[in-house]
Design an enzyme around this catalytic site. Structure first.
Site, mmCIF file in Angstrom:
data_model
loop_
_atom_site.group_PDB
_atom_site.id
_atom_site.type_symbol
_atom_site.label_atom_id
_atom_site.label_comp_id
_atom_site.label_asym_id
_atom_site.label_seq_id
_atom_site.Cartn_x
_atom_site.Cartn_y
_atom_site.Cartn_z
ATOM 1 N N SER A 175 0.846 -1.195 0.000
ATOM 2 C CA SER A 175 0.000 0.000 0.000
ATOM 3 C C SER A 175 0.877 1.238 0.000
ATOM 4 C CB SER A 175 -0.895 0.014 1.243
ATOM 5 O OG SER A 175 -1.556 1.260 1.393
ATOM 6 N N TYR A 189 -1.781 -1.058 10.227
ATOM 7 C CA TYR A 189 -1.897 -1.379 8.802
ATOM 8 C C TYR A 189 -0.682 -0.863 8.043
ATOM 9 C CZ TYR A 189 -3.718 -1.297 4.011
ATOM 10 O OH TYR A 189 -3.886 -1.461 2.665
#
Length: 278
Positions: A175, A189
């Site tokens: 990401s 995350y």
């Protein structure tokens, strides 16, 4: 089907060379018979995973998929989708050996041409805000890292022989949040995705002598369930292309990395973010 029994058995190591030679012979025989390539896709039920399964299926691949949710035949109309899907929570590390055994059973001696580690979780607070390093509980840290990092490690280890037999490809979904503090993605995350990017390089180095390529894609803002309409409106101004991406656009890059067109690409992390990283 679901895999609801814990199993703490260790992931076994690579097979002896003689066994590998038999696997390679089996691969060649399957190619001669025109059998399809096979992919294992985690987190296949929605968003990027759903678009990836659809694209590969349309290209003639066989998709073995797993997710926490059951297979949705109406949304996922690809061939043998229900038969080749199983339910499992990859965030529970005790389930990984059993999940690997399930994949091997479904392969039935066939090689694995691609492993796409797409499953991930990005928890929010009860009000929908990002969870910071000050507010994230120990349990949340562990849950996020088990799914976002440990599962890709153990799947790559456990399916090494099947990938080696096919000179296969691994694609990890990282990401943009792994390289910068993100306004919506939480600390657990983001750091798990940074670790997954590092793992991609380590795997690429270790697996290359065995003919296995390992790459990552780093999506930015993609129109999925994880991105609310309000959040989309707020981030568009920071994206040079002035729009968010689509799951189909991400799936096409995954397909490229798993194809012969990327045969000399390994250890890369490809940004898919409309220039947001610039």
């Amino acid at each position: 089907m679901g895999l609801d029994l814990p199993n703490d058995n260790l992931i076994r190591g690579p097979l002896p060379e003689a066994h590998l030679d038999r696997l390679v012979d089996a691969v060649n025989a399957r190619v001669d018979r025109g059998e399809p390539k096979v992919m294992l896709l985690t987190g296949a039920s929605r968003g990027i995973g759903h678009a990836t399964a659809k694209l590969f299926s349309e290209a003639g691949w066989r998709i073995i998929s797993c997710a926490r949710q059951p297979f949705d035949g109406e949304r996922c109309p690809w061939e043998a989708g229900n038969d080749d899907h199983f339910q499992v929570d990859l965030g529970d590390h005790r389930m990984l050996p059993r999940a690997i055994t399930e994949v091997k059973k479904r392969l039935a001696g066939a090689p694995l041409h691609a492993l796409v580690n797409n499953a991930g979780v990005s928890p929010k607070t009860p009000t929908g805000d990002r969870m910071t390093s000050l507010t994230t509980s120990t349990d949340t840290w562990m849950r996020v890292f088990h799914l976002n990092l440990v599962a890709p490690i153990l799947l790559a280890q456990g399916l090494f022989d099947e990938l080696r037999a096919a000179s296969g490809s691994i694609v990890n979904v990282t990401s943009i949040a792994g390289s910068r503090v993100h306004p919506f993605a939480g600390s657990a995350y983001a750091t798990s995705k940074a670790a997954l990017a590092s793992l991609t390089r380590e795997l690429a180095h270790d697996y290359a002598p065995h003919g296995i390529r390992v790459n990552a894609i780093a999506p930015g803002e993609i129109r999925t369930d994880m991105l609310s309409p309000d959040a989309e409106a707020r981030v568009v101004a920071s994206i040079p292309l002035r729009r968010v991406g689509t799951p189909d656009e991400v799936a096409k890059v995954i397909f490229f990395l798993c194809s012969d067109a990327a045969s000399y690409v390994t250890g890369a992390e490809v940004p898919i973010n409309g220039g947001q990283h610039l």
